[in-house]
Design an enzyme around this catalytic site. Structure first.
Site, PDB file in Angstrom:
ATOM      1  CG  HIS A 169      11.089 -32.816 -23.862  1.00  0.00           C
ATOM      2  ND1 HIS A 169      11.414 -34.137 -24.070  1.00  0.00           N
ATOM      3  CD2 HIS A 169      12.087 -32.082 -24.399  1.00  0.00           C
ATOM      4  CE1 HIS A 169      12.586 -34.199 -24.692  1.00  0.00           C
ATOM      5  NE2 HIS A 169      13.018 -32.967 -24.909  1.00  0.00           N
ATOM      6  CB  CYS A 203      -0.876  -0.011   1.239  1.00  0.00           C
ATOM      7  SG  CYS A 203      -1.657  -1.602   1.525  1.00  0.00           S
ATOM      8  CD  GLU A 249       4.086  -7.438 -14.498  1.00  0.00           C
ATOM      9  OE1 GLU A 249       4.359  -7.008 -13.392  1.00  0.00           O
ATOM     10  OE2 GLU A 249       4.960  -7.563 -15.387  1.00  0.00           O
ATOM     11  CE  LYS A 273       7.950  -0.505 -10.263  1.00  0.00           C
ATOM     12  NZ  LYS A 273       8.173  -1.143 -11.575  1.00  0.00           N
ATOM     13  CE  LYS A 324       7.240  -6.764 -17.420  1.00  0.00           C
ATOM     14  NZ  LYS A 324       8.381  -7.077 -16.623  1.00  0.00           N
ATOM     15  CG  ASN A 368       2.226   0.535   3.458  1.00  0.00           C
ATOM     16  OD1 ASN A 368       1.029   0.761   3.396  1.00  0.00           O
ATOM     17  ND2 ASN A 368       3.128   1.181   2.750  1.00  0.00           N
ATOM     18  N   GLY A 369       2.009  -3.502   5.489  1.00  0.00           N
ATOM     19  CA  GLY A 369       2.608  -4.687   6.103  1.00  0.00           C
ATOM     20  C   GLY A 369       1.544  -5.593   6.689  1.00  0.00           C
ATOM     21  CD  GLU A 402      10.857  -9.630 -17.588  1.00  0.00           C
ATOM     22  OE1 GLU A 402      10.641 -10.487 -16.731  1.00  0.00           O
ATOM     23  OE2 GLU A 402      10.465  -8.456 -17.470  1.00  0.00           O
ATOM     24  NE  ARG A 416       4.128   1.511  -1.666  1.00  0.00           N
ATOM     25  CZ  ARG A 416       5.330   1.066  -1.360  1.00  0.00           C
ATOM     26  NH1 ARG A 416       6.368   1.527  -1.985  1.00  0.00           N
ATOM     27  NH2 ARG A 416       5.493   0.161  -0.432  1.00  0.00           N
ATOM     28  CD1 TRP A 444      -3.437  -4.391  -4.805  1.00  0.00           C
ATOM     29  CD2 TRP A 444      -2.180  -5.651  -3.473  1.00  0.00           C
ATOM     30  NE1 TRP A 444      -3.235  -5.591  -5.437  1.00  0.00           N
ATOM     31  CE2 TRP A 444      -2.466  -6.380  -4.649  1.00  0.00           C
ATOM     32  CE3 TRP A 444      -1.412  -6.263  -2.493  1.00  0.00           C
ATOM     33  CZ2 TRP A 444      -2.002  -7.675  -4.855  1.00  0.00           C
ATOM     34  CZ3 TRP A 444      -0.950  -7.544  -2.705  1.00  0.00           C
ATOM     35  CH2 TRP A 444      -1.244  -8.231  -3.874  1.00  0.00           C
TER      36      TRP A 444
HETATM   37  C1  AGP Z   1       7.776  -7.116 -12.763  1.00  0.00           C
HETATM   38  O1  AGP Z   1       7.157  -6.632 -13.910  1.00  0.00           O
HETATM   39  C2  AGP Z   1       6.874  -7.543 -11.718  1.00  0.00           C
HETATM   40  N1  AGP Z   1       5.994  -6.488 -11.358  1.00  0.00           N
HETATM   41  C3  AGP Z   1       7.449  -8.321 -10.545  1.00  0.00           C
HETATM   42  O2  AGP Z   1       7.701  -9.606 -11.015  1.00  0.00           O
HETATM   43  C4  AGP Z   1       8.740  -7.796  -9.873  1.00  0.00           C
HETATM   44  O3  AGP Z   1       9.824  -7.908 -10.741  1.00  0.00           O
HETATM   45  C5  AGP Z   1       9.003  -8.587  -8.591  1.00  0.00           C
HETATM   46  O4  AGP Z   1       7.943  -8.370  -7.690  1.00  0.00           O
HETATM   47  C6  AGP Z   1      10.316  -8.229  -7.935  1.00  0.00           C
HETATM   48  O5  AGP Z   1      10.376  -6.889  -7.561  1.00  0.00           O
HETATM   49  P1  AGP Z   1      11.725  -6.217  -7.115  1.00  0.00           P
HETATM   50  O6  AGP Z   1      12.642  -6.174  -8.284  1.00  0.00           O
HETATM   51  O7  AGP Z   1      11.335  -4.846  -6.647  1.00  0.00           O
HETATM   52  O8  AGP Z   1      12.294  -7.053  -6.004  1.00  0.00           O
END
Ligand code: AGP
Length: 596
Positions: free
Chosen positions: A492, A2, A476, A591, A473, A97-98, A469, A27, A71
């Site tokens: 396989h 958050c 996501e 994020k 992307k 937060n947490g 990756e 966030r 969040w």
């Molecule tokens: C990346 O697009 C993602 N949002 C997510 O996988 C991110 O890379 C992951 O949470 C790690 O974050 P960090 O690099 O801040 O540790």
């Protein structure tokens, strides 16, 4: 997950809090709320994005306050569960937060003492704890309340009659922004850049009292902590969209400059100022999550090629389950935010096991930078889009630098090799710019394939993690189911999934894997799946195998992941745009992931 902001100053707090909060929306964005202290404590919350809060809240008079964008982790995303959360008497407002891990026990015992609860959250126990500990000094009440709390937190608390914001941190980021006759608090520096760039980062276990003219920080034992503020070089422009429709697109286009910044002054000085002198390690272990993990997987190829140092890569949340081996690796923790809790826990575990640690991070002063022996900053500037783009590419630059550094120490890299590496690195921004210049063609491809339900990404060797990756992307932000595979694995199992509705993206640059990649593309085509290939300019053969081809500048294969991933970022971006997805704030993800 958050976002928190706080303000203590001479101006009206409401608009400042709201303004700062909007910069943290990435966030968390399922509900938000604000508390302002004036003649009394005024509190307003709403479900939904910050825009809903903004359009419905009343005018709140007062120059102190806190605000929060949520969040949900404990309790549904409702107005009742939104922060700030108040105590029984509505005298104390808390944002958090947490996770308070012992909140069930605390709630039960507070209820027995007569406290009544109005939300399902873990956070609310803290407002009641502060209420019961309060004897006229808010900071002391917070310190005493914290003694009963287990878990992770960044708290900010205000109360009626006190011109101050009290904050506490444990494993969740908090930064204090210093102004002139006003001070600020936030979970992220980007929230405050419009108002100040002079920051004091709080450390775990610390509690702070923030008034308009002073900031007092106490450590766990109650001793005053003196910490020099840091001037952050990021500008407000860096944290705003600058004419792009989305932060993600802006950040993709910033990559040539980000790569340049990342290398600036470093490549030349590696020999005179190596990262690790006389280091007693025989192997490297890279630990990270998500996109940073993919940078780690790519890094394995880079480090092994440049330094011949055996390298393994592990997901942060799995590291704790691994058995400590007799090896004594250099542990490299990769995290753009520097706050990912799983990676922080892995850093602590690595230190406990007696290993030397290096952090690769983008955010100055973030938690990981205080946990490791050495930090390599990626210098990508603030990244606001939830999808990591420029931070990934600069993590790769950090891997090249680390590889060169180790390579020179292990003597795997000659002086001539180093000169050539520097030349190649300097060419990277141009190779990326070439890809950006093809954004329109990539957009057209995205339009063609936007109705796909599944997409597969294949590559070999160093471009295998890039396929992973690309898939991450895509899923996501466009919500198309994307999967990455080493191309050799297709037969396989994954071949069973192929159909005309599942396009396959194949990375087929001209290296020692090329012929095999052509074979894999043929396998895919034979099953009726359309193939989008990524290859080197001038490769006339590839177009005979694939339905569509995107060309990148021919560069040594070791560097090809950089332009290739930019193609895949743009493809994911335009797929998401075509499908009308909320690109910068995809559903269900945040994020910075500060829960385990
Ligand atoms: C990346 O697009 C993602 N949002 C997510 O996988 C991110 O890379 C992951 O949470 C790690 O974050 P960090 O690099 O801040 O540790």
């Amino acid at each position: 997950m958050c976002g928190i902001v706080g303000y203590a100053g001479g101006r009206e707090a409401q608009q400042i809090l709201l303004d700062c909060l909007k910069r943290l929306e990435y966030r968390g964005y399922d509900s938000s709320g604000i508390a302002v202290v004036g003649a009394d404590l005024q509190l307003f919350k709403s479900k939904g994005e910050i825009a809903v809060l903004e359009s419905s809240m009343p005018v709140m008079k007062g120059s102190f306050g806190i605000a929060h964008t949520r969040w949900a982790t404990q309790g549904k995303p409702t107005t009742e569960n939104a922060h700030p959360l108040a105590d029984c008497s509505n005298r104390f407002a808390v944002v958090h937060n947490g996770i308070i891990s012992n909140f069930m026990d605390l709630r039960e015992s507070l209820q027995k003492d007569g406290h009544t609860f109005s939300s399902e959250t873990d956070t609310e126990v803290f407002s009641h704890l502060v209420e019961s500990e309060y004897k006229g000094d808010l900071l002391e009440a917070v310190r005493n309340a914290l003694k009963r709390v287990d878990g992770t937190y960044a708290f900010a608390v205000v109360t009626h009659g006190k011109d101050e914001v009290v904050a506490a941190r444990n494993e969740s980021p908090l930064v204090i922004g210093l102004g002139d006759g006003e001070n600020f608090l936030a979970s992220d520096v980007t929230a405050l850049l419009k108002y100040t760039n002079l920051m004091v980062y709080m450390s775990d276990g610390e509690v702070a009292r923030i008034t308009k003219d002073s900031v007092t920080i106490l450590d766990r034992e109650g001793r005053e902590v003196k910490r020099e503020p840091q001037r952050i070089s990021w500008s407000l422009d860096d944290a705003e969209k600058g004419g792009y429709p989305h932060f993600m697109l802006k950040e993709i286009f910033e990559q040539p400059n980000a790569i340049h910044e990342s290398m600036l002054g470093r490549v030349e000085s590696l020999e005179s100022e190596p990262f690790f002198q006389g280091s007693p390690f025989s192997s490297v272990k890279i630990i990270a999550c998500g996109t940073s993990y993919h940078a780690g997987l790519t890094g394995k190829y880079i480090l092994e090629e440049l330094s011949r140092t055996p390298t393994t890569v592990q997901i942060s949340s799995e590291y704790r389950y691994s058995t400590a081996s007799r090896e004594n690796p250099l542990v490299v923790l990769v995290t753009q935010s520097g706050e990912t809790l799983d990676t922080m826990a892995a850093a602590r575990e690595a230190r406990k096991r007696g290993h030397r640690t290096v952090g690769i991070a983008n955010v100055m002063g973030s938690a990981i930078t205080r946990e490791v022996d050495h930090v390599i900053y990626t210098r990508a500037g603030p990244e606001i889009g939830v999808a990591a783009t420029k931070t990934f590419v600069t993590q790769l630059v950090a891997m090249y630098l680390l590889g060169m550094d180790l390579g020179m120490q292990t003597k795997a890299m000659s002086a001539q090799g180093k000169r050539s590496m520097i030349g190649q690195l300097r060419n990277l921004p141009r190779a990326v710019q070439d890809v950006l210049n093809q954004a329109d063609e990539i957009e057209a491809l995205a339009k063609k394939y936007s109705s796909a339900k599944d997409m597969f990404f294949i590559g070999r060797n160093i471009n295998y993690p890039i396929a992973l990756e690309g898939a991450l992307k895509t899923k996501e932000i466009s919500y198309i189911h994307g999967e990455g595979f080493p191309a050799g694995e297709l037969k396989h199992g994954p071949l069973a999934l192929l159909s005309k509705d599942s396009p396959v993206v194949a990375v087929a640059v001209k290296d020692h894997t090329y012929e095999k990649m052509l074979g894999n593309i043929s396998e895919v085509s034979a099953r009726g799946s359309p193939v989008i290939a990524i290859g080197f300019e001038g490769d006339t053969e590839l177009a005979k195998y694939a339905d569509d081809v995107i060309y990148i500048r021919e560069i040594p294969p070791l560097f090809s992941p950089v332009p290739v991933i930019v193609v895949l970022q743009l493809l994911a971006y335009y797929l998401a745009r075509e499908r009308g997805c909320p690109i910068d704030k995809p559903k269900n993800i945040a994020k910075t992931v500060t829960v385990e």
